[in-house]
Scaffold this motif. Structure first.
Motif, PDB file in Angstrom:
ATOM      1  N   UNK A 114     -36.560 -90.440 -22.461  1.00  0.00           N
ATOM      2  CA  UNK A 114     -35.547 -91.474 -22.173  1.00  0.00           C
ATOM      3  C   UNK A 114     -36.090 -92.727 -21.485  1.00  0.00           C
ATOM      4  N   UNK A 115     -35.728 -93.972 -21.571  1.00  0.00           N
ATOM      5  CA  UNK A 115     -36.062 -95.298 -20.799  1.00  0.00           C
ATOM      6  C   UNK A 115     -35.096 -96.014 -20.773  1.00  0.00           C
ATOM      7  N   UNK A 116     -35.324 -96.783 -19.682  1.00  0.00           N
ATOM      8  CA  UNK A 116     -34.195 -97.833 -19.131  1.00  0.00           C
ATOM      9  C   UNK A 116     -34.540 -99.175 -19.787  1.00  0.00           C
ATOM     10  N   UNK A 117     -33.320 -99.874 -19.973  1.00  0.00           N
ATOM     11  CA  UNK A 117     -33.357-100.972 -20.620  1.00  0.00           C
ATOM     12  C   UNK A 117     -33.957-102.162 -19.410  1.00  0.00           C
ATOM     13  N   UNK A 118     -33.404-103.473 -19.889  1.00  0.00           N
ATOM     14  CA  UNK A 118     -33.929-104.525 -18.884  1.00  0.00           C
ATOM     15  C   UNK A 118     -32.945-104.351 -17.739  1.00  0.00           C
ATOM     16  N   UNK A 119     -31.848-103.964 -18.059  1.00  0.00           N
ATOM     17  CA  UNK A 119     -30.581-103.934 -16.854  1.00  0.00           C
ATOM     18  C   UNK A 119     -30.680-102.598 -15.996  1.00  0.00           C
ATOM     19  N   UNK A 120     -31.613-101.872 -16.473  1.00  0.00           N
ATOM     20  CA  UNK A 120     -31.529-100.455 -15.647  1.00  0.00           C
ATOM     21  C   UNK A 120     -30.887 -99.430 -16.377  1.00  0.00           C
ATOM     22  N   UNK A 121     -30.359 -99.729 -17.328  1.00  0.00           N
ATOM     23  CA  UNK A 121     -29.554 -98.703 -18.021  1.00  0.00           C
ATOM     24  C   UNK A 121     -30.434 -97.353 -18.679  1.00  0.00           C
ATOM     25  N   UNK A 122     -30.022 -96.428 -18.431  1.00  0.00           N
ATOM     26  CA  UNK A 122     -30.746 -95.174 -19.034  1.00  0.00           C
ATOM     27  C   UNK A 122     -30.546 -94.928 -20.319  1.00  0.00           C
ATOM     28  N   UNK A 123     -31.376 -95.030 -21.352  1.00  0.00           N
ATOM     29  CA  UNK A 123     -30.891 -94.933 -22.882  1.00  0.00           C
ATOM     30  C   UNK A 123     -31.493 -93.543 -23.325  1.00  0.00           C
ATOM     31  N   UNK A 124     -30.848 -93.163 -24.443  1.00  0.00           N
ATOM     32  CA  UNK A 124     -31.644 -91.903 -24.990  1.00  0.00           C
ATOM     33  C   UNK A 124     -32.768 -92.030 -25.655  1.00  0.00           C
ATOM     34  N   UNK A 125     -33.919 -90.762 -25.646  1.00  0.00           N
ATOM     35  CA  UNK A 125     -35.114 -91.198 -26.074  1.00  0.00           C
ATOM     36  C   UNK A 125     -35.240 -91.783 -27.515  1.00  0.00           C
ATOM     37  N   UNK A 126     -34.330 -91.629 -28.230  1.00  0.00           N
ATOM     38  CA  UNK A 126     -34.086 -91.991 -29.645  1.00  0.00           C
ATOM     39  C   UNK A 126     -32.658 -92.587 -30.041  1.00  0.00           C
ATOM     40  N   UNK A 127     -32.791 -93.872 -30.581  1.00  0.00           N
ATOM     41  CA  UNK A 127     -31.500 -94.272 -30.900  1.00  0.00           C
ATOM     42  C   UNK A 127     -31.715 -95.037 -32.384  1.00  0.00           C
ATOM     43  N   UNK A 128     -30.876 -94.816 -33.220  1.00  0.00           N
ATOM     44  CA  UNK A 128     -31.139 -95.275 -34.372  1.00  0.00           C
ATOM     45  C   UNK A 128     -29.668 -95.824 -35.060  1.00  0.00           C
ATOM     46  N   UNK A 129     -29.600 -96.758 -35.822  1.00  0.00           N
ATOM     47  CA  UNK A 129     -28.430 -97.376 -36.487  1.00  0.00           C
ATOM     48  C   UNK A 129     -28.611 -97.227 -37.936  1.00  0.00           C
ATOM     49  N   UNK A 130     -27.453 -97.415 -38.683  1.00  0.00           N
ATOM     50  CA  UNK A 130     -27.604 -97.223 -40.181  1.00  0.00           C
ATOM     51  C   UNK A 130     -28.118 -98.616 -40.888  1.00  0.00           C
ATOM     52  N   UNK A 131     -28.185 -99.667 -39.931  1.00  0.00           N
ATOM     53  CA  UNK A 131     -28.784-100.899 -40.700  1.00  0.00           C
ATOM     54  C   UNK A 131     -30.164-100.877 -40.394  1.00  0.00           C
ATOM     55  N   UNK A 132     -30.887 -99.975 -39.701  1.00  0.00           N
ATOM     56  CA  UNK A 132     -32.282 -99.816 -39.651  1.00  0.00           C
ATOM     57  C   UNK A 132     -32.598-100.326 -38.315  1.00  0.00           C
ATOM     58  N   UNK A 133     -31.842-100.718 -37.264  1.00  0.00           N
ATOM     59  CA  UNK A 133     -32.149-100.621 -35.740  1.00  0.00           C
ATOM     60  C   UNK A 133     -32.652 -99.348 -35.256  1.00  0.00           C
ATOM     61  N   UNK A 134     -33.838 -99.478 -34.918  1.00  0.00           N
ATOM     62  CA  UNK A 134     -34.407 -98.082 -34.280  1.00  0.00           C
ATOM     63  C   UNK A 134     -35.031 -98.428 -32.972  1.00  0.00           C
TER      64      UNK A 134
END
Length: 231
Positions: free
Chosen positions: A76-96
């Motif tokens: 898992x990694x944090x975004x620019x705002x410091x929010x912890x995100x899952x190790x892998x996120x993927x959307x149906x429109x191809x955003x990964x």
């Protein structure tokens, strides 16, 4: 005295005006045909070059996707705002977005050997976004992978089930495989089946899945790999 008759004027060799005009017309037709053939050759060469460039861009995109997804890790990694995100996120429109290992450090910079990367569609352009640090860093400038993209679709597979979205709540941090479909503006479509976290590689095959052995397999119908053709 015998009188001499006047001699006939000798004939002058040359071309008549009609003959000259006919010759000029024939020369003009030959020149016009030559220009047309040359123009067609230049256009064909330009179109062939653009097609080769497009195929090369598609192969680079497939190689990058295969390399990145094949080295995805549960981190898992944090975004620019410091929010912890899952190790892998993927959307149906191809955003990964995910973290991958194997990031080469040729300049011995003080950074991790893992890298956070993301794929997204901006208009008709498919982009790859990389981050210099895993946590809290702003992204580096996006790299253009493929243009003339009408749309991107993605599905994620885990334990035989397919999902149009992945956020880590499906029972595992990473999916086992990802199916990426790229639709071009000219009506063609390319589909990739890639393993996640297994170091797989693939090449694009129109209308079907790439096969590591080099021959295309049938297009997806929702049947898990290994069960097609009665297996």
């Amino acid at each position: 005295m015998i009188a001499r008759l006047p001699s006939r004027p000798t004939a002058q060799a040359g071309f008549t005006l009609v003959e000259v005009m006919i010759a000029l017309m024939i020369f003009g037709l030959i020149a016009a045909a030559g220009v047309a053939i040359l123009t067609f050759s230049v256009r064909a060469q330009t179109a062939t070059g653009k097609r080769f460039d497009d195929i090369a861009a598609l192969n680079r995109t497939a190689s990058l996707l295969a390399g990145d997804l094949g080295q995805a890790v549960d981190r898992p990694a944090r975004d620019e705002g410091g929010t912890l995100l899952p190790a892998f996120t993927g959307e149906g429109d191809g955003r990964i977005r995910f973290v991958r290992t194997g990031w080469a450090n040729v300049d011995a910079a003080p950074r991790a050997s893992a890298q956070k990367v993301a794929y997204q569609l901006d208009g008709n352009t498919l982009l790859r976004v990389a981050y210099p640090m895993l946590d809290g860093a702003a992204p580096l400038p996006a790299v253009t992978l493929l243009d003339k993209v009408a749309g991107v679709g993605a599905r994620y597979r885990y334990k035989g089930a397919w999902s149009d979205r992945w956020d880590g709540t499906q029972g595992a941090a990473l999916p086992q495989a990802a199916e990426i479909t790229v639709r071009r503006t000219d009506g063609t479509a390319f589909r990739l089946m890639l393993l996640v976290g297994a170091g797989s590689s693939a090449s694009p095959v129109p209308g079907g899945f790439p096969n590591p052995g080099g021959s295309p397999t049938p297009a997806a119908t929702g049947t898990p790999p290994g069960q097609r053709n009665g297996r």
